[in-house]
Scaffold this motif. Sequence first.
Motif, mmCIF file in Angstrom:
data_model
loop_
_atom_site.group_PDB
_atom_site.id
_atom_site.type_symbol
_atom_site.label_atom_id
_atom_site.label_comp_id
_atom_site.label_asym_id
_atom_site.label_seq_id
_atom_site.Cartn_x
_atom_site.Cartn_y
_atom_site.Cartn_z
ATOM 1 N N ASP A 1 0.854 -1.181 0.000
ATOM 2 C CA ASP A 1 0.000 0.000 0.000
ATOM 3 C C ASP A 1 0.894 1.236 0.000
ATOM 4 O OD1 ASP A 1 -1.933 1.886 0.231
ATOM 5 O OD2 ASP A 1 -2.377 1.499 2.346
ATOM 6 N N ASN B 1 0.227 10.105 -0.501
ATOM 7 C CA ASN B 1 -0.627 11.244 -0.158
ATOM 8 C C ASN B 1 -0.036 12.078 0.974
ATOM 9 O OD1 ASN B 1 -2.491 10.508 -2.099
ATOM 10 N ND2 ASN B 1 -3.661 9.212 -0.697
ATOM 11 N N ASN B 2 0.749 11.423 1.842
ATOM 12 C CA ASN B 2 1.354 12.137 2.976
ATOM 13 C C ASN B 2 2.752 12.676 2.660
ATOM 14 O OD1 ASN B 2 -0.888 11.600 4.523
ATOM 15 N ND2 ASN B 2 -0.011 9.751 5.466
ATOM 16 N N LYS C 1 -0.220 4.193 -1.460
ATOM 17 C CA LYS C 1 -1.063 5.375 -1.638
ATOM 18 C C LYS C 1 -1.020 6.312 -0.420
ATOM 19 C CE LYS C 1 -3.074 4.541 -5.692
ATOM 20 N NZ LYS C 1 -3.045 5.477 -6.831
ATOM 21 N N LYS C 2 -1.069 5.709 0.766
ATOM 22 C CA LYS C 2 -1.084 6.540 1.987
ATOM 23 C C LYS C 2 0.214 7.320 2.119
ATOM 24 C CE LYS C 2 -1.806 6.354 6.981
ATOM 25 N NZ LYS C 2 -2.076 5.479 8.163
ATOM 26 N N LYS C 3 1.338 6.625 1.902
ATOM 27 C CA LYS C 3 2.638 7.293 1.973
ATOM 28 C C LYS C 3 2.748 8.360 0.892
ATOM 29 C CE LYS C 3 5.231 3.373 3.923
ATOM 30 N NZ LYS C 3 4.088 2.448 4.058
#
Length: 447
Positions: A32, A38-39, A34-36
């Motif tokens: 995953d 977006n941040n 995506k979270k990294k």
Amino acid sequence: MIQFEKLRKNYEEEFLKLYQIADILDINISVDFKKKLNNNEFVKLDLLLEEIYLKIQSEWTQKNYSFLNKFSKTPRQEQINNIQTINGLNIPYSYERCFLPEKFEHNLMEKLDFFESRVLLYSSGMSAILAVVLFLNTILKNKDNIVCYFFGGYFETIKLFANFSSIHYVNSLEENIEIMDVIYIEPIKYDLSMEVVNIKHVVDTLKRRKSKKPLFVIFDTTLHGNSFKIRTFLEYITNIDQIIVINLRSLLKLDQEGLEFAHAGLLELFTSVKVKPILERFYEILKTNRWVCSLSPTPATVSLLDFKGFSKDLDYCMRILENNMLFYNQIKKYSGKGLIEKIIFPSGSTNEIFPVEAPFVFVTIKNPSIERLQLVVNFLISNSKGIIYNRQSFGFRNTSIDYFITSDIDPKYIIKIAIGRVKGLSYYNLIDSIEVLSDVKEYSSLL
């Protein structure tokens, strides 16, 4: 100034491309990112990418060796015709050292109407160059004075040709074309000059040649990968009968999606369709020398390289070259400033055969020593705040830095920066670090 939106796009594109590669190789990747993304956790994204690179390398290598381990170096007679790559390509052999991967080579062959061609695979790029030297020594063995125009700079090639005692090197191609036996060209010299060959001048000189004796034209296109358009070059010389063209390169750098599955070298042999018997004779000599001198790839190497995209992904090669050109254009203004003596990248006229770009940039420093060279490299790596490795070679998916000292009487201290496919955090920080070097007057400031 880092543009975060562009940076996020670069990372996302790299992850999606890795998913495609993993899918082709039937390797499961479930991360995953995506979270990294977006941040803006770019350092963590770099580490995650490196983890995926290593996973793909490791699992694809393990799969292939496990698959082929049931066959020995000298398989039983009933096994020979059943030996295949993991993807089902037949690779029969009775003795591994004499392995002839002809079906695999046929798949790599350039199909031309106006030239006959053959392809041979070798255990490395240098093995392919050695094969050429042995081949020329066989074909031209009765000549006491082999006239050669040599446009190259790679130190190992120069050392290899130095053993060829009967070669007479000439400085002018045009003045000696009628007596020439061999033309050896690195389109961009692999040395500190990065001089670019005038390929139009080479073609025009060949067209004006009146001699009917055979002439060997050899290209080492390791720095170009499949971006070198050998077909276009051959189209220019279609009507010249007595020219034998050899195109060779290392397949490790720009042909394996930057994942370095296996050492290998490629040799392409071309002659006019009018002299096909000569091609067959030369091809047999090269094949014989290959197994006699143990220059063949192993079956495991061929299995590792038997995947969709091997040597066919022009986008990968062009992206590497483009990224290094963009990097050079960002830092060239710092050449001669601060601790930087010179920033070196090829320059020359645009042509239709190869891009005037290299897969790395050279940097030299002022008043150099080995300690100062190491200090600068360590500064560039630590200041990048991303993933940059101190390692040799080029063509990786991420960025690498190497340094070395030439063996000249007046040795040169050189830093080689090889920008990878992904322009991540380290790419932009490296540009900033070069700017810092251009402002610094003393090496002690880097401590």
